[in-house]
Write a protein that holds these residues in place. Structure first.
Motif, mmCIF file in Angstrom:
data_model
loop_
_atom_site.group_PDB
_atom_site.id
_atom_site.type_symbol
_atom_site.label_atom_id
_atom_site.label_comp_id
_atom_site.label_asym_id
_atom_site.label_seq_id
_atom_site.Cartn_x
_atom_site.Cartn_y
_atom_site.Cartn_z
ATOM 1 N N TRP A 60 0.840 -1.189 0.000
ATOM 2 C CA TRP A 60 0.000 0.000 0.000
ATOM 3 C C TRP A 60 0.879 1.243 0.000
ATOM 4 O O TRP A 60 1.955 1.264 0.597
ATOM 5 C CB TRP A 60 -0.897 0.028 1.233
ATOM 6 N N GLY A 61 0.399 2.290 -0.660
ATOM 7 C CA GLY A 61 1.097 3.561 -0.633
ATOM 8 C C GLY A 61 1.323 4.099 -2.025
ATOM 9 O O GLY A 61 1.444 3.348 -3.003
ATOM 10 N N GLU A 62 1.395 5.406 -2.120
ATOM 11 C CA GLU A 62 1.614 6.051 -3.411
ATOM 12 C C GLU A 62 2.973 5.659 -3.970
ATOM 13 O O GLU A 62 3.985 5.668 -3.264
ATOM 14 C CB GLU A 62 1.538 7.571 -3.247
ATOM 15 N N GLY A 63 2.986 5.264 -5.247
ATOM 16 C CA GLY A 63 4.231 4.890 -5.892
ATOM 17 C C GLY A 63 4.685 3.474 -5.595
ATOM 18 O O GLY A 63 5.851 3.131 -5.844
ATOM 19 N N ALA A 64 3.780 2.614 -5.114
ATOM 20 C CA ALA A 64 4.168 1.234 -4.770
ATOM 21 C C ALA A 64 4.667 0.476 -5.994
ATOM 22 O O ALA A 64 5.648 -0.269 -5.918
ATOM 23 C CB ALA A 64 2.995 0.504 -4.120
ATOM 24 N N ALA A 65 3.993 0.666 -7.130
ATOM 25 C CA ALA A 65 4.395 -0.065 -8.342
ATOM 26 C C ALA A 65 5.785 0.353 -8.787
ATOM 27 O O ALA A 65 6.628 -0.487 -9.112
ATOM 28 C CB ALA A 65 3.373 0.171 -9.449
ATOM 29 N N GLU A 66 6.045 1.660 -8.805
ATOM 30 C CA GLU A 66 7.346 2.159 -9.223
ATOM 31 C C GLU A 66 8.437 1.709 -8.244
ATOM 32 O O GLU A 66 9.555 1.374 -8.665
ATOM 33 C CB GLU A 66 7.319 3.682 -9.320
ATOM 34 N N ALA A 67 8.113 1.690 -6.960
ATOM 35 C CA ALA A 67 9.086 1.244 -5.962
ATOM 36 C C ALA A 67 9.425 -0.227 -6.149
ATOM 37 O O ALA A 67 10.594 -0.630 -6.061
ATOM 38 C CB ALA A 67 8.541 1.490 -4.552
ATOM 39 N N LEU A 68 8.419 -1.045 -6.428
ATOM 40 C CA LEU A 68 8.641 -2.468 -6.633
ATOM 41 C C LEU A 68 9.494 -2.707 -7.876
ATOM 42 O O LEU A 68 10.306 -3.642 -7.917
ATOM 43 C CB LEU A 68 7.303 -3.201 -6.740
ATOM 44 N N GLU A 69 9.350 -1.855 -8.872
ATOM 45 C CA GLU A 69 10.092 -2.036 -10.120
ATOM 46 C C GLU A 69 11.614 -1.929 -9.940
ATOM 47 O O GLU A 69 12.361 -2.400 -10.796
ATOM 48 C CB GLU A 69 9.631 -1.016 -11.164
ATOM 49 N N ALA A 70 12.065 -1.351 -8.838
ATOM 50 C CA ALA A 70 13.506 -1.280 -8.597
ATOM 51 C C ALA A 70 14.096 -2.649 -8.328
ATOM 52 O O ALA A 70 15.297 -2.858 -8.525
ATOM 53 C CB ALA A 70 13.800 -0.344 -7.421
#
Length: 376
Positions: A60-70
Motif C-alpha cells: 500500500w502507498g503512493e508509488g508502490a508499483a514504481e518502488a517495486l520495479e527497482a
C-alpha cells in the motif's frame, strides 16, 4: 515429532485420507489416493489444491508499483487494475530471490510469493522498498487452487459474484486476470491462474471460511482434492520452475529461460537490480541455460544428477526430474552449457554411477491450456 505448522485445513485433509508430510514449514498433504491418479484427474477434470503455505502480501502507498520495479524486471506500473503479472525478485547481482505473481487490485498491489521463502521475501521487501510503502502480510488468509479443464464448470455452481456489483463471475475472467468476489457473504479474491498448465483459479479466502469453501468445491462431481506430489509432476510437465530447485539466488532470469519476464520498457530503462548483468546476458548469452529433457528409457533421473560432457566432466546438473504421467516417460529440467541447449541435442546424465541419455526438448512438455481471450 515435527515442528511444522498446520494449515487451516489440516483436519479436513486428514479426514479426506491425505498422507501428510512436512513441506515449507507446514504439514501438508502429499497425496490422497495416489500421485498418478491425482495427476491424471487434474489433467482431465478438476483438482483442488491447498496452497495456503504460500505468502500473500499487500503493498500500500503512493508509488508502490514504481518502488517495486527497482527490484523486479516486470512492468508493474503499466499493469491495469485486475491484471496479474509473473515477475522475479532480484538481488543486486541479478540473481533470483523468488518468483512471484503481482496483481493490481486498484488501490494497492497483491503479491503471492513462495511458501518456503516468504519470511525472507518480507525481509527483502522491507529492506528495499521506501518507508512510505506499507507491507501487509495476510497471515490469516488461506489460498486454494482449483485446476483443470472442468474447474470453471465446478466453480460456476457456487454462486460467486463480483463485489463491484457488475454481475460478473469468476468464469468471466481470462488467464492472468483477477478480482474481488462475494461467496455466501464472504469476500474472496479470485484469479484465473495456477501452477499446472491447465485452466484454473486461485482463491484467497479468510482462514475461518476455507473449510466451508473447500467442502463446497469438493462436493462438485468434477472435483477431487489433490496433493503436493501431483502438483509437482503437473508443474514439471508444464515446464514451470520450482524455486529453490530450478531457480535460486545464483540463477539469473536469462540462465533460467525466464527472459520473457523482462518487458521491452524495463529493458530500455535498465533500472532494476542486476540490470547490467542481465541485459548483457540477454545479448551475449549466459554460460548455462535451463532446458527440458526427455530421458530415454523408463527410469527417471532426479535432482542433483550431474550433466556430463564428452570427457565425463560435470558441466551442469538436473534440477527437477520425474516420470510424466501424461506422457508415460521420464522428463527433467537441467542446466546445460548454452552451446548444448538447442532442441534435439543429446545430453549425458549420470545417476548413481549409471549413464542416461536425455534429449533437449522445448518446454512445456505438455501444452498449456490457459483460458485466453479470443484472437481478434
Amino acid at each position: 515429532m515435527t515442528d511444522a505448522k498446520t494449515l487451516p485445513l489440516d483436519q479436513w485433509h486428514r479426514g479426506h485420507g491425505a498422507r501428510m508430510v512436512p513441506f515449507a514449514g507446514y504439514e501438508m498433504p502429499i497425496q490422497y489416493e495416489g500421485i498418478m491418479a491425482e495427476h491424471l484427474w487434474t489433467r482431465e477434470s478438476a483438482g483442488l489444491f491447498d496452497v495456503s503455505h504460500m505468502g500473500q502480501v499487500e503493498l500500500w502507498g503512493e508509488g508502490a508499483a514504481e518502488a517495486l520495479e527497482a527490484i523486479v524486471p516486470g512492468d508493474i506500473s503499466a499493469l491495469k487494475p485486475g491484471r496479474i503479472r509473473y515477475t522475479l525478485l532480484l538481488n543486486e547481482g541479478g540473481g533470483i530471490v523468488d518468483d512471484l505473481m503481482v496483481t493490481n487490485v486498484g488501490d494497492h498491489l497483491y503479491l503471492v510469493v513462495n511458501g518456503a521463502t516468504k519470511a525472507g521475501d518480507l525481509d527483502f521487501l522491507q529492506a528495499h522498498l521506501p518507508g512510505g510503502i506499507e507491507i501487509r502480510h495476510l497471515e490469516s488468509q488461506a489460498l486454494l487452487a482449483l485446476q483443470g479443464p472442468k474447474a470453471a464448470d465446478a466453480l460456476a455452481r457456487l454462486d460467486i459474484t463480483a463485489l463491484s456489483g457488475d454481475g460478473s463471475t469468476p468464469g468471466d475472467l481470462y488467464f492472468m486476470q483477477g478480482g474481488g468476489f462475494d461467496w455466501d457473504g464472504v469476500a474472496i479474491g479470485v484469479s484465473r491462474s495456477g501452477y499446472t498448465g491447465e485452466d484454473g483459479f486461485e482463491i484467497s479466502v479468510p482462514g475461518d471460511a476455507v473449510e466451508k469453501l473447500a467442502t463446497a468445491l469438493a462436493e462438485q462431481p468434477e472435483v477431487k482434492p489433490i496433493g503436493l506430489g501431483a502438483r509437482d509432476s503437473l508443474r514439471l510437465e508444464a515446464g514451470l520452475p520450482l524455486y529453490g530447485h530450478d531457480i535460486d539466488e545464483d540463477t539469473t532470469p536469462i540462465a533460467a529461460d525466464l527472459g520473457f519476464s523482462i518487458s521491452k520498457k524495463r529493458r530500455e530503462d535498465g533500472d532494476f537490480h542486476g540490470a547490467e548483468r542481465i541485459l548483457q546476458e540477454r545479448e551475449s548469452g549466459s554460460i548455462a541455460k535451463r532446458v527440458g529433457l526427455v530421458i530415454e528409457g523408463r527410469q527417471p533421473v532426479r535432482e542433483g544428477a550431474p550433466v556430463l560432457n564428452a570427457n565425463g566432466d560435470a558441466v551442469g546438473k538436473v534440477t527437477s526430474g520425474g516420470f510424466a504421467p501424461s506422457l508415460q516417460k521420464p522428463i527433467a529440467m537441467a542446466y546445460v552449457p548454452t552451446a548444448s541447449a538447442e532442441p534435439g541435442t543429446e545430453i549425458t546424465v549420470e545417476q548413481r554411477g549409471k549413464l542416461f541419455t536425455g534429449i533437449v526438448t522445448p518446454m512445456p512438455f505438455v501444452p498449456h491450456h490457459y483460458h485466453r481471450p479470443p484472437k481478434a
